[in-house]
Design a protein around this motif. Structure first.
Motif, mmCIF file in Angstrom:
data_model
loop_
_atom_site.group_PDB
_atom_site.id
_atom_site.type_symbol
_atom_site.label_atom_id
_atom_site.label_comp_id
_atom_site.label_asym_id
_atom_site.label_seq_id
_atom_site.Cartn_x
_atom_site.Cartn_y
_atom_site.Cartn_z
ATOM 1 N N HIS A 1 -5.569 4.508 -3.941
ATOM 2 C CA HIS A 1 -7.096 5.110 -3.953
ATOM 3 C C HIS A 1 -7.385 4.922 -2.400
ATOM 4 N N GLY A 2 -6.622 5.034 -1.408
ATOM 5 C CA GLY A 2 -7.085 4.988 -0.046
ATOM 6 C C GLY A 2 -7.364 6.305 0.487
ATOM 7 N N ARG A 3 -7.567 6.143 1.777
ATOM 8 C CA ARG A 3 -7.933 7.503 2.562
ATOM 9 C C ARG A 3 -7.071 7.693 3.841
ATOM 10 N N PRO A 4 -5.829 8.268 3.564
ATOM 11 C CA PRO A 4 -4.847 8.200 4.819
ATOM 12 C C PRO A 4 -5.219 8.853 6.167
ATOM 13 N N VAL A 5 -6.172 9.901 5.838
ATOM 14 C CA VAL A 5 -6.353 10.647 7.129
ATOM 15 C C VAL A 5 -7.174 9.855 8.120
ATOM 16 N N PRO A 6 -8.543 9.227 7.614
ATOM 17 C CA PRO A 6 -9.010 8.300 8.468
ATOM 18 C C PRO A 6 -8.306 7.099 8.997
ATOM 19 N N ALA A 7 -7.395 6.495 8.061
ATOM 20 C CA ALA A 7 -6.645 5.358 8.561
ATOM 21 C C ALA A 7 -5.621 5.980 9.484
ATOM 22 N N HIS A 8 -5.183 7.049 9.493
ATOM 23 C CA HIS A 8 -4.163 7.382 10.567
ATOM 24 C C HIS A 8 -4.980 7.932 11.819
ATOM 25 N N MET A 9 -6.339 8.281 11.780
ATOM 26 C CA MET A 9 -6.926 8.590 12.929
ATOM 27 C C MET A 9 -7.171 7.388 13.761
ATOM 28 N N GLU A 10 -6.832 6.240 13.275
ATOM 29 C CA GLU A 10 -7.031 5.230 14.194
ATOM 30 C C GLU A 10 -6.235 4.647 14.913
ATOM 31 N N VAL A 11 -4.993 5.462 14.711
ATOM 32 C CA VAL A 11 -3.541 5.155 15.562
ATOM 33 C C VAL A 11 -3.627 5.937 16.536
ATOM 34 N N THR A 12 -4.514 5.273 17.759
ATOM 35 C CA THR A 12 -4.441 5.961 18.951
ATOM 36 C C THR A 12 -3.537 6.514 19.879
ATOM 37 N N GLN A 13 -2.360 5.477 19.482
ATOM 38 C CA GLN A 13 -1.054 5.535 20.111
ATOM 39 C C GLN A 13 0.026 6.604 19.812
ATOM 40 N N ALA A 14 -0.270 7.354 18.482
ATOM 41 C CA ALA A 14 0.570 8.248 17.948
ATOM 42 C C ALA A 14 0.569 9.419 18.908
ATOM 43 N N LYS A 15 1.632 9.953 18.826
ATOM 44 C CA LYS A 15 1.796 11.384 19.594
ATOM 45 C C LYS A 15 2.440 12.516 18.536
ATOM 46 N N GLU A 16 1.794 13.851 18.880
ATOM 47 C CA GLU A 16 2.016 14.852 17.809
ATOM 48 C C GLU A 16 3.631 14.971 17.684
ATOM 49 N N GLU A 17 4.305 14.656 18.589
ATOM 50 C CA GLU A 17 5.911 15.182 18.603
ATOM 51 C C GLU A 17 6.410 13.959 17.803
ATOM 52 N N GLN A 18 5.908 12.818 17.454
ATOM 53 C CA GLN A 18 6.390 11.695 16.762
ATOM 54 C C GLN A 18 6.402 11.997 15.195
ATOM 55 N N THR B 1 0.915 -1.281 0.098
ATOM 56 C CA THR B 1 -0.028 -0.185 -0.195
ATOM 57 C C THR B 1 1.038 1.124 -0.103
ATOM 58 N N LEU B 2 1.829 1.274 0.633
ATOM 59 C CA LEU B 2 2.831 2.400 0.842
ATOM 60 C C LEU B 2 3.675 2.599 -0.371
ATOM 61 N N LYS B 3 3.890 1.680 -1.145
ATOM 62 C CA LYS B 3 4.778 1.757 -2.633
ATOM 63 C C LYS B 3 3.691 2.384 -3.452
ATOM 64 N N ARG B 4 2.269 1.830 -3.403
ATOM 65 C CA ARG B 4 1.325 2.519 -4.549
ATOM 66 C C ARG B 4 1.255 3.938 -3.872
ATOM 67 N N PHE B 5 1.220 4.188 -2.553
ATOM 68 C CA PHE B 5 0.773 5.515 -2.317
ATOM 69 C C PHE B 5 1.976 6.628 -2.820
#
Length: 150
Positions: free
Chosen positions: A80-97, A64-68
């Motif tokens: 043809h994905g939707r990166p924002v909704p996919a990343h919104m599911e990563v609740t462990q992520a922190k802004e500084e990362q 998927t990342l190679k196609r992106f």
């Protein structure tokens, strides 16, 4: 003043030719993605976030990342994905990362790209994408996003 109209295929061919002149093609994108995410997976801060979310599905995720990145860098139209909704599911992520991610991405570009122009070409796009995702996830100072905890 006469304006020359190009078809989408002509524009795509020009983008691909310009990228190739910098050493960017599908083979390089594959190398970049594989090298970068090999580094992400073992990174002390980023690794747990990515590994917890992706689990045993790294092969599919890398595809998927190679196609992106092919769509971003070569206008290939293969993602043809939707990166924002996919990343919104990563609740462990922190802004500084995001800064850590960008720094590691830049280092990987510098280690793998054929030309300095290729480094800048990819990094400019990665920076815009990272900032867009960060804003969607965490908002702007004073205007919190859904994951900002405010």
């Amino acid at each position: 003043m006469t304006r020359i109209q190009r078809t989408a295929n002509e524009r795509r061919a020009q983008i691909k030719a310009d990228a190739a002149a910098m050493g960017i093609d599908e083979e390089y994108i594959s190398t970049l993605v594989d090298t970068f995410y090999d580094r992400v997976r073992v990174h002390p801060e980023l690794g747990p976030v990515f590994n917890n979310k992706i689990g045993d599905n790294w092969d599919a995720h890398l595809d998927t990342l190679k196609r992106f990145w092919s769509s971003v860098a070569l206008n290939a139209g293969t993602y043809h994905g939707r990166p924002v909704p996919a990343h919104m599911e990563v609740t462990q992520a922190k802004e500084e990362q995001f800064a850590i991610w960008l720094s590691l991405f830049r280092q990987t570009l510098e280690d793998t790209a054929a030309t300095p122009e290729a480094v800048e070409y990819f990094y400019e796009r990665a920076n815009r994408i990272a900032n867009s995702l960060k804003l969607a996830m965490f908002g702007i100072k004073g205007i919190p996003g859904p994951m900002s905890g405010n």
